[in-house]
Design a protein around this motif. Structure first.
Motif: not given
Length: 331
Positions: A44-46, A94, A97, A168
């Protein structure tokens, strides 16, 4: 040449194995040992991925962990990691995001990271930032335009904190592009680099010479000048940095003194003292500081000065918690 190694061919692999074993709470090897990644990936994070040739340790592998990089790919000494290493890191980190590739501006790094991004783009959302913080690349044959040097660590820390906070991919790219114009670095060397494969110094200086404007691959700088006292060296470096960066009086800066691998800590702090005093005399405030050996050129005797103009938002990102093998502060 005396070095603590078994064979030059196995130096990098054995060094990485030692790092992973020493910091197993934080990091582990990725698929087939092609890269080092956070032990606990956060969906859920870059994902932030960087890398480069060995010989710059602790960059980049020492900055893998919470609040900085999700993975780092390491090539042989002063040699870019291969596209398959980078693709493997993209696939494994990955979390949905997308991935941001943080690349130093050296031709080999740029080429291989671009190739990996193109090959992985059908399955992953990928963006790339190329760090260009060097004041003057001089006669470098390794890069077009400014090189990516010690300021890369500042970029990785700020982007890492922002990614951890949920920014993002587009917002991270915007921040990275902005930072490229507000971070400048200059390096000076008192001795060349001894490369394990060749067992020779990359350049030789006499007792009364120093090399100004060096990079981090053992390459000579833009000028060979007479050796001087520390205050004079620091003042010369800061003049080049500040004329390029042009910070307004009263603005708070990050001051980062980095050792190249063969410089005692006492000398780094002496340089910091000199640089801070010089900035103060110019009406410039040092808001944050970092001193130590973080971006090396094997055993080069020398140092670099990095100055970064950071706004309040970025100062907060700098202060945000980080937990890596080398940088660790906050909750």
């Amino acid at each position: 040449m005396k070095k603590f190694m078994n064979r030059s061919e196995t130096l990098v692999a054995e060094s990485l194995a030692g790092l992973v074993a020493a910091h197993e709470r934080l990091v582990t090897f990725g698929a087939d040992g092609k890269f080092v990644r956070r032990r606990s990936l956060r969906p859920g994070k870059v994902a932030l991925i960087s890398g480069g040739g060995a010989g710059h340790e602790p960059m980049h592998v020492g900055f893998v962990g919470r609040g900085m990089l999700d993975a780092a790919c390491t090539g042989h000494v002063f040699t870019s990691p291969t596209p398959d290493q980078i693709i493997a890191a993209i696939r494994e980190t990955d979390g949905g995001e997308g991935c941001l590739l943080i690349v130093k501006n050296y031709d080999g790094d740029v080429m291989n990271f671009e190739m990996a991004a193109e090959l992985a783009a059908t399955e992953h959302r990928i963006a790339t930032v190329v760090v260009r913080d060097d004041v003057d690349p001089g006669g470098s044959t390794r890069s077009q335009d400014r090189r990516g040097v010690a300021g890369t660590i500042v970029v990785e820390k700020l982007l890492g904190a922002a990614a951890e906070a949920g920014w993002g991919l587009d917002a991270l790219c915007t921040l990275a592009d902005d930072l490229n114009g507000r971070i400048r670095t200059m390096g000076v060397s008192l001795r060349g680099v001894t490369v394990p494969d060749t067992e020779r110094e990359t350049f030789v200086l006499s007792e009364n010479e120093m090399e100004v404007g060096v990079g981090i691959h053992g390459e000579p700088g833009r000028a060979r000048v007479k050796f001087a006292a520390a205050d004079e060296i620091v003042e010369t470096m800061l003049e080049s940095i500040l004329s390029d960066l042009a910070p307004p009086r009263g603005e708070g800066l990050l001051l980062f003194i980095n050792g190249f691998g063969g410089t005692p800590v006492s000398e780094l702090y002496l340089a910091y003292h000199s640089a801070r005093a010089r900035l103060h005399s110019l009406g410039i405030t040092v808001a944050r500081s970092l001193v130590g050996t973080y971006v090396t050129s094997l055993d080069m005797a020398g140092l670099s000065i990095t100055v970064a103009r950071l706004e309040e938002r970025e100062l907060s990102l700098w202060d945000a918690p980080v937990d890596t093998a080398v940088l660790r502060w906050g909750g």
